[in-house]
Design a protein around this motif. Structure first.
Motif, PDB file in Angstrom:
ATOM      1  N   PHE A  12     -42.825  55.719  -8.273  1.00 22.53           N
ATOM      2  CA  PHE A  12     -42.951  55.563  -6.830  1.00 22.53           C
ATOM      3  C   PHE A  12     -43.461  54.149  -6.514  1.00 22.53           C
ATOM      4  O   PHE A  12     -44.286  53.599  -7.240  1.00 22.53           O
ATOM      5  N   VAL A  14     -45.804  52.430  -4.026  1.00 18.17           N
ATOM      6  CA  VAL A  14     -46.876  52.925  -3.174  1.00 18.17           C
ATOM      7  C   VAL A  14     -47.717  51.769  -2.653  1.00 18.17           C
ATOM      8  O   VAL A  14     -47.791  50.693  -3.255  1.00 18.17           O
ATOM      9  N   VAL A  20     -47.348  60.451  -0.085  1.00 16.57           N
ATOM     10  CA  VAL A  20     -46.208  60.622  -0.996  1.00 16.57           C
ATOM     11  C   VAL A  20     -46.146  62.089  -1.420  1.00 16.57           C
ATOM     12  O   VAL A  20     -47.176  62.725  -1.648  1.00 16.57           O
TER      13      VAL A  20
END
Length: 226
Positions: A12, A14, A20
């Motif tokens: 991911f 971020v 998330v």
């Protein structure tokens, strides 16, 4: 400032305060978790790990556990009369990124060991041999093979593991209603399974009563009590 981090087998991108959805985590709601497998970091200067950045970490807070939208999987073979329809809802966790630590972007240099002056050889004295001490067995925490429970196959074992039930002890404590809800959430293919005897079998397995479990499975049909 952002980072690319691996969370529960997925990568991911971020940033701080970002929310998330990730695969279900084992920690409780409201707890903080730290992910140290940071692959890339951008704090004005891009740092790429090889494969991970040493010392860098991403801290997040688990907001809630939930299940995703239902996904319908439909398979059909022409002129074969073959049709299969399954539904699946993935177990997820919603997390919020609290902080990104970049302290490990620069690796500390290791000092070379100092060379010691060679020591003079001392006369060897014969010593009586001592009996070798027995090493205690090292216990490793790992998931149990739930397939040893009559009625549980590889796919159902995987579904329970995603739901946090990956040992005989956890399966023994689970109620039939809880197991039924997990199977129904995995799709109509598994909703018809009868988990009534699974906690009982798991309890025997957790206590190491393998002979008793084998005898019980031989006396029942498909792990279903009459």
């Amino acid at each position: 400032m952002y980072a690319i981090v691996e969370i529960a087998g997925q990568q991911f991108k971020v940033a701080k305060n970002q929310k998330v959805f990730v695969h279900r985590l084992q920690d409780k709601e409201g707890s903080e978790v730290t992910f140290d497998n940071v692959l890339l970091l951008d704090d004005g200067k891009v740092t790429i790990g090889a494969p991970a950045i040493e010392g860098a970490a991403v801290t997040a807070k688990i907001l809630k556990h939930l299940k995703g939208d239902k996904v319908i999987v439909f398979k059909k073979k022409r002129r074969k009369g073959y049709k299969v329809k399954n539904g699946h809802r993935q177990y997820l966790s919603e997390i919020q990124i609290e902080s990104i630590v970049a302290s490990g972007a620069k690796k500390a240099k290791k000092e070379a060991p100092k060379k010691e002056a060679p020591k003079k050889a001392e006369p060897k004295v014969a010593a009586t041999p001592k009996p070798a001490a027995k090493k205690a067995p090292v216990k490793t925490a790992s998931a149990d093979d739930l397939r040893k429970v009559e009625g549980i196959g590889p796919k159902i074992a995987e579904i329970f593991a995603e739901a946090g039930i990956d040992t005989f002890a956890k399966l023994a404590k689970a109620s039939q209603k809880e197991l039924k809800a997990i199977l129904e959430g995995a799709g109509s293919r598994y909703a018809s399974k009868n988990p009534g005897s699974w906690p009982k079998q798991a309890k025997m397995a957790a206590e190491g009563k393998w002979d008793e479990l084998k005898k019980w499975q031989d006396e029942t049909k498909g792990g279903i009590e009459a």
